[in-house]
Design an enzyme around this catalytic site. Structure first.
Site, PDB file in Angstrom:
ATOM      1  N   ASP A 111      53.340   9.462  70.676  1.00 29.89           N
ATOM      2  CA  ASP A 111      53.102  10.889  70.820  1.00 29.89           C
ATOM      3  C   ASP A 111      54.298  11.477  71.568  1.00 29.89           C
ATOM      4  O   ASP A 111      54.843  10.844  72.462  1.00 29.89           O
ATOM      5  CB  ASP A 111      51.801  11.094  71.611  1.00 29.89           C
ATOM      6  CG  ASP A 111      51.411  12.553  71.743  1.00 29.89           C
ATOM      7  OD1 ASP A 111      52.221  13.429  71.386  1.00 29.89           O
ATOM      8  OD2 ASP A 111      50.295  12.812  72.212  1.00 29.89           O
ATOM      9  N   SER A 112      54.697  12.681  71.199  1.00 28.89           N
ATOM     10  CA  SER A 112      55.919  13.266  71.770  1.00 28.89           C
ATOM     11  C   SER A 112      55.792  13.633  73.239  1.00 28.89           C
ATOM     12  O   SER A 112      56.790  13.947  73.880  1.00 28.89           O
ATOM     13  CB  SER A 112      56.292  14.524  70.989  1.00 28.89           C
ATOM     14  OG  SER A 112      55.342  15.553  71.226  1.00 28.89           O
ATOM     15  N   GLY A 113      54.582  13.623  73.779  1.00 22.78           N
ATOM     16  CA  GLY A 113      54.376  14.046  75.158  1.00 22.78           C
ATOM     17  C   GLY A 113      54.029  15.506  75.293  1.00 22.78           C
ATOM     18  O   GLY A 113      53.758  15.988  76.383  1.00 22.78           O
ATOM     19  N   GLY A 114      54.017  16.228  74.163  1.00 23.13           N
ATOM     20  CA  GLY A 114      53.710  17.655  74.214  1.00 23.13           C
ATOM     21  C   GLY A 114      52.354  17.943  74.828  1.00 23.13           C
ATOM     22  O   GLY A 114      52.226  18.829  75.678  1.00 23.13           O
ATOM     23  N   PHE A 115      51.340  17.185  74.434  1.00 21.79           N
ATOM     24  CA  PHE A 115      49.996  17.427  74.963  1.00 21.79           C
ATOM     25  C   PHE A 115      49.975  17.220  76.474  1.00 21.79           C
ATOM     26  O   PHE A 115      49.377  17.992  77.214  1.00 21.79           O
ATOM     27  CB  PHE A 115      48.986  16.501  74.289  1.00 21.79           C
ATOM     28  CG  PHE A 115      47.587  16.664  74.819  1.00 21.79           C
ATOM     29  CD1 PHE A 115      46.780  17.695  74.370  1.00 21.79           C
ATOM     30  CD2 PHE A 115      47.082  15.790  75.773  1.00 21.79           C
ATOM     31  CE1 PHE A 115      45.497  17.861  74.863  1.00 21.79           C
ATOM     32  CE2 PHE A 115      45.795  15.944  76.265  1.00 21.79           C
ATOM     33  CZ  PHE A 115      44.999  16.979  75.813  1.00 21.79           C
ATOM     34  N   ASP A 126      55.876  19.705  70.149  1.00 21.60           N
ATOM     35  CA  ASP A 126      55.128  20.918  69.814  1.00 21.60           C
ATOM     36  C   ASP A 126      54.381  21.425  71.028  1.00 21.60           C
ATOM     37  O   ASP A 126      54.311  20.755  72.054  1.00 21.60           O
ATOM     38  CB  ASP A 126      54.128  20.626  68.690  1.00 21.60           C
ATOM     39  CG  ASP A 126      53.027  19.658  69.130  1.00 21.60           C
ATOM     40  OD1 ASP A 126      53.293  18.826  70.024  1.00 21.60           O
ATOM     41  OD2 ASP A 126      51.915  19.730  68.583  1.00 21.60           O
ATOM     42  N   GLY A 166      46.103  19.855  67.885  1.00 22.21           N
ATOM     43  CA  GLY A 166      45.424  21.021  68.422  1.00 22.21           C
ATOM     44  C   GLY A 166      43.970  21.138  68.035  1.00 22.21           C
ATOM     45  O   GLY A 166      43.405  22.234  68.042  1.00 22.21           O
ATOM     46  N   ASP A 173      43.669   8.445  66.402  1.00 22.76           N
ATOM     47  CA  ASP A 173      43.748   7.812  67.719  1.00 22.76           C
ATOM     48  C   ASP A 173      42.821   8.577  68.645  1.00 22.76           C
ATOM     49  O   ASP A 173      42.529   9.757  68.414  1.00 22.76           O
ATOM     50  CB  ASP A 173      45.180   7.855  68.278  1.00 22.76           C
ATOM     51  CG  ASP A 173      45.497   9.216  68.896  1.00 22.76           C
ATOM     52  OD1 ASP A 173      45.493   9.323  70.130  1.00 22.76           O
ATOM     53  OD2 ASP A 173      45.729  10.192  68.137  1.00 22.76           O
TER      54      ASP A 173
END
Length: 376
Positions: free
Chosen positions: A92-96, A146, A221, A271
């Site tokens: 995961d890009s870490g955005g969350f 994102d 989201g 996931d």
């Protein structure tokens, strides 16, 4: 990375496919255990492979960037070498994580400035360096940077957020395409469809992402505060647009029933922290429903954790023994519960795949869903 669509259910949009990466193949639908910091909590990799039968796990860019740090991961030869997992990994890009730090981050066109939850140090994530960080981590599948819009965001906020995410995606794609992996194997980039609960925004986002020709696509989201039926509606809308010959990944979802509903709507990858987090708190998912292992009703129940369960621990330990471990705060309770729940989730998606191939997925799903929501 390659994806082959093998079977499609005749009565729904459920699919069975095969993702091939340089670290191995993944049969879909698939559930991916969450290994945020390079490890799936309370579970050895030998158990992940042999008992749980995981085919791919997750790592998280935000957490791995902070600890152990990119320098250490590069010196190790990437996350696979660092933690010893030789099957596929998705990051995961870490955005969350960044956007959940609402009081400790500042959002701007360039990227997201945030303070570490560990020591308060200041950092900046921009699309370009998030691509570079994920190149260094070395996951087989990496995610675009994102903004994860809250489920209760108003329309104007969601619209502006989506526009920013789309501009960031273009920068992610540019950086990804002008760089290469560092460890001798290929990586795939998945864009993320945002747009909150607004149909026109989700359509716009899905059309934009479909035009990019990425190896796979994600839906983000959702399961962030919106009603469950609204989540299902957004999945249907998006999957009507996303390419059918590419895998579709629903991020951060969810309950066993959520998985079956999303598979019915054409999702291939999932996931969620639920099986391990809820397991560590004594909640056990089974084929007949959900058990709270701290309830007194299990105190003298010496039957297996689950009859014909998916994991070895189901046969080794009784409900009474597992309850005892939770009541005396033994660490083994967390391990047994995590192994059981993950094995159950993997069993569920593999069973869904089997019924898709056999042609009776819809009837099986209809019979299975009420059981999964039953409180035992």
């Amino acid at each position: 990375m390659e994806f082959k669509l093998q079977y499609t259910d005749k009565r729904s949009n459920a699919r069975a496919g095969l993702i091939t990466t340089d670290h191995g193949a993944i049969e879909t639908p698939i559930f991916m255990p969450v290994g945020t910091q390079g490890t799936v909590k309370a579970v050895h990799f030998s158990e992940l492979k042999e008992d749980i039968k995981a085919e791919i796990i997750l790592g998280n860019t935000y957490h791995l960037y902070l600890r152990p740090g990119i320098d250490i991961l590069e010196k190790a030869g990437g996350l696979h070498k660092f933690n010893g997992w030789d099957k596929p990994i998705l990051t995961d890009s870490g955005g969350f994580q960044v956007f959940s730090l609402s009081e400790n981050r500042k959002l701007k066109e360039e990227g997201a400035e945030f303070r570490s939850h560990i020591d308060g140090s200041k950092h900046l994530f921009i699309p370009e360096n998030v691509m570079d960080i994920q190149r260094s981590i070395g996951a087989d599948i990496i995610m675009a940077f994102d903004e994860c819009t809250p489920g209760d965001a108003d329309y104007n906020y969601a619209k502006n957020s989506l526009q920013l995410t789309e501009r960031w995606l273009d920068r992610c794609l540019k950086r990804f395409n002008e760089t290469e992996g560092k460890y001798g194997y290929s990586q795939a980039l998945f864009p993320i469809v945002q747009g909150c609960v607004y149909k026109d925004l989700r359509i716009k986002a899905a059309e934009n992402i479909a035009s990019k020709g990425a190896d796979g696509n994600a839906i983000g989201g959702l399961a962030v505060g919106e009603p469950t039926e609204k989540m299902y509606e957004m999945i249907e809308i998006v999957n009507e647009i996303l390419p059918k010959d590419k895998p579709r990944y629903l991020m951060g979802v969810g309950t066993p029933a959520n998985l079956l509903e999303a598979i019915e709507r054409g999702v291939d990858m999932f996931d969620c922290i639920m099986p391990t987090r809820n397991g560590r708190n004594g909640q056990i998912f089974t084929k007949e429903g959900i058990m709270n292992m701290r309830n007194k009703k299990w105190e003298a129940d010496f039957s297996p954790i689950e009859k014909d369960g998916a994991s070895e621990v189901d046969r080794l330990y009784s409900k009474a023994y597992l309850r005892h471990l939770f009541m005396v705060d033994e660490i083994l309770a967390l391990q047994i519960a995590s192994i059981h729940n993950l094995a159950f989730y993997l069993w569920l998606v593999k069973e869904a795949r089997k019924h898709i191939i056999e042609g009776d997925f819809t009837s099986w799903k209809i019979s299975m869903t009420p059981k999964l929501q039953n409180r035992l």
